[in-house]
Scaffold this motif. Structure first.
Motif, PDB file in Angstrom:
ATOM      1  N   UNK A  55       0.846  -1.207   0.000  1.00 15.18           N
ATOM      2  CA  UNK A  55       0.000   0.000   0.000  1.00 15.18           C
ATOM      3  C   UNK A  55       0.867   1.238   0.000  1.00 15.18           C
ATOM      4  N   UNK A  56       1.885   1.256   0.861  1.00 12.16           N
ATOM      5  CA  UNK A  56       2.754   2.428   0.953  1.00 12.16           C
ATOM      6  C   UNK A  56       3.516   2.619  -0.348  1.00 12.16           C
ATOM      7  N   UNK A  57       4.033   1.521  -0.887  1.00  8.94           N
ATOM      8  CA  UNK A  57       4.842   1.604  -2.114  1.00  8.94           C
ATOM      9  C   UNK A  57       4.027   2.195  -3.265  1.00  8.94           C
ATOM     10  N   UNK A  58       2.826   1.644  -3.501  1.00 12.43           N
ATOM     11  CA  UNK A  58       2.062   2.092  -4.665  1.00 12.43           C
ATOM     12  C   UNK A  58       1.366   3.432  -4.426  1.00 12.43           C
ATOM     13  N   UNK A  60       2.749   5.786  -2.780  1.00 12.50           N
ATOM     14  CA  UNK A  60       3.855   6.723  -2.991  1.00 12.50           C
ATOM     15  C   UNK A  60       4.120   6.975  -4.464  1.00 12.50           C
ATOM     16  N   UNK A  61       4.014   5.924  -5.275  1.00 12.41           N
ATOM     17  CA  UNK A  61       4.234   6.097  -6.717  1.00 12.41           C
ATOM     18  C   UNK A  61       3.166   7.028  -7.298  1.00 12.41           C
ATOM     19  N   UNK A  62       1.920   6.804  -6.873  1.00  7.73           N
ATOM     20  CA  UNK A  62       0.835   7.675  -7.359  1.00  7.73           C
ATOM     21  C   UNK A  62       1.070   9.113  -6.917  1.00  7.73           C
ATOM     22  N   UNK A  63       1.516   9.277  -5.667  1.00 14.75           N
ATOM     23  CA  UNK A  63       1.759  10.630  -5.149  1.00 14.75           C
ATOM     24  C   UNK A  63       2.877  11.309  -5.933  1.00 14.75           C
ATOM     25  N   UNK A  64       3.946  10.558  -6.191  1.00 24.52           N
ATOM     26  CA  UNK A  64       5.098  11.156  -6.874  1.00 24.52           C
ATOM     27  C   UNK A  64       4.750  11.555  -8.307  1.00 24.52           C
ATOM     28  N   UNK A  91      -1.582   9.211 -11.003  1.00 25.51           N
ATOM     29  CA  UNK A  91      -1.882   9.863  -9.725  1.00 25.51           C
ATOM     30  C   UNK A  91      -3.281   9.510  -9.228  1.00 25.51           C
ATOM     31  N   UNK A  92      -4.156   9.076 -10.137  1.00 31.20           N
ATOM     32  CA  UNK A  92      -5.507   8.711  -9.690  1.00 31.20           C
ATOM     33  C   UNK A  92      -5.498   7.444  -8.841  1.00 31.20           C
ATOM     34  N   UNK A  93      -4.370   6.729  -8.826  1.00 31.98           N
ATOM     35  CA  UNK A  93      -4.237   5.586  -7.930  1.00 31.98           C
ATOM     36  C   UNK A  93      -4.193   6.004  -6.468  1.00 31.98           C
ATOM     37  N   UNK A  94      -4.157   7.313  -6.222  1.00 33.83           N
ATOM     38  CA  UNK A  94      -4.239   7.786  -4.836  1.00 33.83           C
ATOM     39  C   UNK A  94      -5.564   7.345  -4.211  1.00 33.83           C
ATOM     40  N   UNK A  95      -6.566   7.149  -5.054  1.00 33.38           N
ATOM     41  CA  UNK A  95      -7.851   6.658  -4.535  1.00 33.38           C
ATOM     42  C   UNK A  95      -7.681   5.265  -3.927  1.00 33.38           C
ATOM     43  N   UNK A  96      -6.970   4.397  -4.651  1.00 33.17           N
ATOM     44  CA  UNK A  96      -6.679   3.063  -4.136  1.00 33.17           C
ATOM     45  C   UNK A  96      -5.859   3.183  -2.855  1.00 33.17           C
ATOM     46  N   UNK A  97      -4.874   4.080  -2.901  1.00 33.27           N
ATOM     47  CA  UNK A  97      -4.033   4.296  -1.726  1.00 33.27           C
ATOM     48  C   UNK A  97      -4.844   4.735  -0.530  1.00 33.27           C
ATOM     49  N   UNK A  98      -5.789   5.656  -0.791  1.00 34.36           N
ATOM     50  CA  UNK A  98      -6.633   6.154   0.301  1.00 34.36           C
ATOM     51  C   UNK A  98      -7.402   5.008   0.948  1.00 34.36           C
ATOM     52  N   UNK A  99      -7.953   4.122   0.113  1.00 34.04           N
ATOM     53  CA  UNK A  99      -8.734   2.989   0.640  1.00 34.04           C
ATOM     54  C   UNK A  99      -7.838   2.096   1.497  1.00 34.04           C
ATOM     55  N   UNK A 100      -6.700   1.682   0.943  1.00 35.19           N
ATOM     56  CA  UNK A 100      -5.851   0.723   1.664  1.00 35.19           C
ATOM     57  C   UNK A 100      -5.237   1.338   2.912  1.00 35.19           C
ATOM     58  N   UNK A 153      -6.365  12.102   1.352  1.00 37.15           N
ATOM     59  CA  UNK A 153      -7.566  12.688   0.765  1.00 37.15           C
ATOM     60  C   UNK A 153      -7.267  14.006   0.071  1.00 37.15           C
ATOM     61  N   UNK A 154      -6.436  14.838   0.711  1.00 37.46           N
ATOM     62  CA  UNK A 154      -6.077  16.122   0.099  1.00 37.46           C
ATOM     63  C   UNK A 154      -5.252  15.920  -1.171  1.00 37.46           C
ATOM     64  N   UNK A 155      -4.320  14.980  -1.110  1.00 41.00           N
ATOM     65  CA  UNK A 155      -3.517  14.699  -2.322  1.00 41.00           C
ATOM     66  C   UNK A 155      -4.448  14.314  -3.464  1.00 41.00           C
ATOM     67  N   UNK A 156      -5.380  13.426  -3.151  1.00 41.96           N
ATOM     68  CA  UNK A 156      -6.318  12.961  -4.178  1.00 41.96           C
ATOM     69  C   UNK A 156      -7.158  14.120  -4.693  1.00 41.96           C
ATOM     70  N   UNK A 157      -7.613  14.983  -3.777  1.00 40.55           N
ATOM     71  CA  UNK A 157      -8.425  16.129  -4.175  1.00 40.55           C
ATOM     72  C   UNK A 157      -7.661  17.022  -5.149  1.00 40.55           C
TER      73      UNK A 157
END
Lengths: 450, 171
Positions: A55-58, A60-64, A91-100, A153-157
């Motif tokens: 979760x952290x790895x992916x 982070x990739x979305x965030x970067x 970056x839209x994978x931040x949604x997945x990140x948010x869930x996990x 959530x803010x990153x995703x927003x």
């Protein structure tokens, strides 16, 4: 305003074949997670650490991807514009990140796992552990949950806003570039937010596993690891898309620049890796050296392999001009380094979780009270490094798949998460034009030349 | 050394100059050199210039720096004058890394700079002859060696490709 018209497909087609392949990958991940749960110890520490690791790895990739897109927007950069949809989709994978990450934070909140020693308040207060009591203002379950939800959530927003503006520009971009000006404002707010919040999240999610230990370079180090992984994923996805006939506009010039970023940030990562190590080695304070002693003793192959794969390989292969321009050599390095950084995260997370699990099961004295050991050891013999490596052999019997080395279950879980990442990436990518229209920097990007 | 008789034309714009280079290539006119105030993208392949080998020299210099620093420190701290620093072993590799890095960069940078200066015939006290002062300012220049391309042929070429000025000079 650009009048660029291309013959190639304007949209990525997400086929049934893609879906089937990726769903099989996800299913493999789910099965592996399920099997991990079954074979696990009473605290399911292998399950939870694998979930946290991926979760952290992916995330982070979305965030970067979002971070670097914002950097390019703010820097008036134009070279990336032709493939900026790739970063937007990543970056839209931040949604997945948010869930996990929310799942992990909630379970930590309810004491459902033993990833973090600081979450075990009763235990450390009873032991009068002054270090953890002192850190409890930041390392507590409330802050962990709130920070995770609010920041991810803010990153995703922000990334959703930037992506929506970018897509709106395709259909009704105007001569005053009003969409782009708005994107600049969002990016300008997003960057300082990411700067501070990513460090806070790295401390909470990863560094606080070794709750007594801290390093001021850790956030940079982890961020660099994310960044290189993101660049590798970008290169691999562009090579794939070009192979399928998309993106004829993305030339070797763009790929070359991405290759330079893998090269440069691999060196940056190594610089942080080494600086963090050397300061601790030099100062030789037991509270700090214990982190590396654990890794020397029980993870010698991964510890040195990490440096080999993530520094020596990209440094010497990508040093030449032409290896960054050939899809074969660059794709090979990107693939290996991507896995290399995944292992880097394994090394950040697993040793600490193993100690915390041991502690939670009642094995005291191995961590909390035994800080003097590392310093005494290194100081006495005057050659801490060689001695510690030698020690590895004595601990060889402790070699356990899933704890000291990634096993098949870890690999399967990683494939599952990667498939999910690609699934979301492809689905989002297929929703909008591959090459943006009306972006003020599009012409510059199409004529990019290094 | 006797100078070369050179015919050169000046262009106002790099796109005119690029078009002229293509025209010269199609007519198999041997261009001696092209001068421009700034790097022009896409010019190198048109002139058939191969990639610079300066970076290979840079790698060798860098490697030399690495070895000098690392082997030097190894010799000093294990053989020549061993001292215990903070209870560390004599051969403390992590402590050597920053200096090894610095010397790698220093050797590569200084070595490449000197090599570049020597290759270009630059240096303190050297005055290089230039064809025209404005090629370092706002003019783009194509030059022909008169032994390769005759003056008449060169002049008609410059006139047909939109050069603003045509001169001849011994350099």
């Amino acid at each position: 305003m650009s009048t660029y018209i291309s013959d190639s497909p304007t949209h990525f087609e997400f086929t049934a074949r893609h879906r089937m392949f990726l769903l099989v990958g996800i299913a493999l991940g789910v099965i592996c997670l399920g099997m991990t749960w079954m074979v696990d110890d009473e605290f399911h520490s292998r399950f939870w650490s694998n979930l946290l690791h991926n979760s952290v790895f992916f995330t982070g990739i979305a965030l970067m991807a979002g971070f670097f897109l914002s950097v390019c927007i703010i820097a008036w950069a134009g070279w990336h514009t032709v493939f900026k949809r790739v970063w937007e989709a990543m970056s839209m994978n931040l949604l997945v990140g948010l869930v996990f990450m929310t799942i992990i934070a909630l379970v930590t909140y309810m004491h459902g796992n033993h990833l973090y020693h600081w979450a075990d308040v009763k235990s450390y207060v009873a032991e009068d552990d002054q270090i953890l009591i002192g850190k409890s203002g930041f390392l507590n379950k409330n802050i962990y949950l709130i920070f995770t939800v609010v920041f991810v959530g803010l990153w995703l927003f922000f990334m959703t806003r930037i992506r929506n503006l970018s897509i709106a520009e395709d259909s009704d971009g105007d001569a005053s570039f009003s969409h782009h000006h708005k994107m600049r404002k969002y990016a300008a707010l997003f960057l300082p937010l990411v700067g501070f919040s990513s460090a806070a999240m790295i401390w909470q999610w990863i560094m606080s596993i070794d709750a007594h230990w801290y390093s001021t370079m850790f956030a940079w180090y982890t961020g660099a690891s994310w960044f290189v992984s993101m660049m590798c994923f970008t290169v691999l996805s562009l090579i794939y898309l070009k192979g399928k006939g998309y993106y004829p506009e993305v030339t070797k010039e763009h790929i070359h620049d991405l290759g330079k970023f893998i090269f440069a940030f691999s060196i940056f990562w190594t610089y942080l890796w080494f600086s963090q190590y050397m300061l601790i080695w030099y100062a030789n304070i037991g509270e700090e050296t214990v982190y590396f002693k654990e890794r020397f003793d029980k993870y010698p192959v991964l510890f040195y392999g990490n440096l080999l794969v993530n520094f020596i390989l990209p440094f010497f292969v990508l040093m030449r001009n032409d290896t960054k321009r050939k899809f074969g050599s660059l794709g090979f390095v990107a693939g290996v380094v991507f896995v290399g950084h995944w292992i880097d995260f394994f090394l950040m997370i697993k040793p600490g979780v193993a100690i915390n699990t041991h502690h939670a099961m009642g094995g005291h004295g191995d961590h909390g009270g035994d800080h003097g050991h590392g310093a005494e050891h290194a100081g006495e013999h005057g050659h801490g490094v060689a001695e510690s490596v030698g020690h590895g052999a004595e601990h060889a019997s402790e070699f356990v798949l899933g704890t000291t080395f990634p096993g098949f279950l870890e690999l399967g879980t990683m494939i599952g998460f990667l498939s999910l990442f690609i699934l979301v990436f492809f689905m989002v990518l297929s929703k909008a034009r591959l090459v943006p229209k009306n972006d003020p920097y599009l012409e510059e990007s199409l004529h990019h030349h290094v | 050394m006797a100078g070369k008789q050179i015919t050169y034309g000046l262009y106002n714009d790099e796109t005119d100059m690029m078009a002229a280079v293509k025209h010269a290539n199609s007519k198999h006119l041997e261009i001696m050199d092209v001068f421009s105030p700034f790097p022009v993208h896409g010019l190198d392949p048109l002139l058939g210039l191969s990639e610079s080998r300066l970076h290979i020299a840079g790698f060798v210099y860098g490697l030399l720096g690495t070895l000098t620093a690392f082997l030097g420190m190894t010799w000093i701290f294990t053989k020549d004058w061993p001292i215990v620093f903070g209870g560390k072993p004599y051969w403390s590799v992590p402590a050597f890394i920053p200096i090894t890095f610095e010397l790698t960069v220093l050797f590569a940078a200084v070595g490449m700079t000197f090599t570049f200066y020597i290759l270009c015939g630059l240096g303190p006290g050297v005055t290089n002859k230039v064809l025209d002062d404005r090629i370092t300012d706002d003019k783009f220049c194509i030059a022909f060696d008169e032994t390769e391309v005759g003056r008449g042929e060169a002049e008609s070429f410059f006139n047909s490709t939109g050069a603003t000025e045509v001169h001849s000079k011994v350099l």
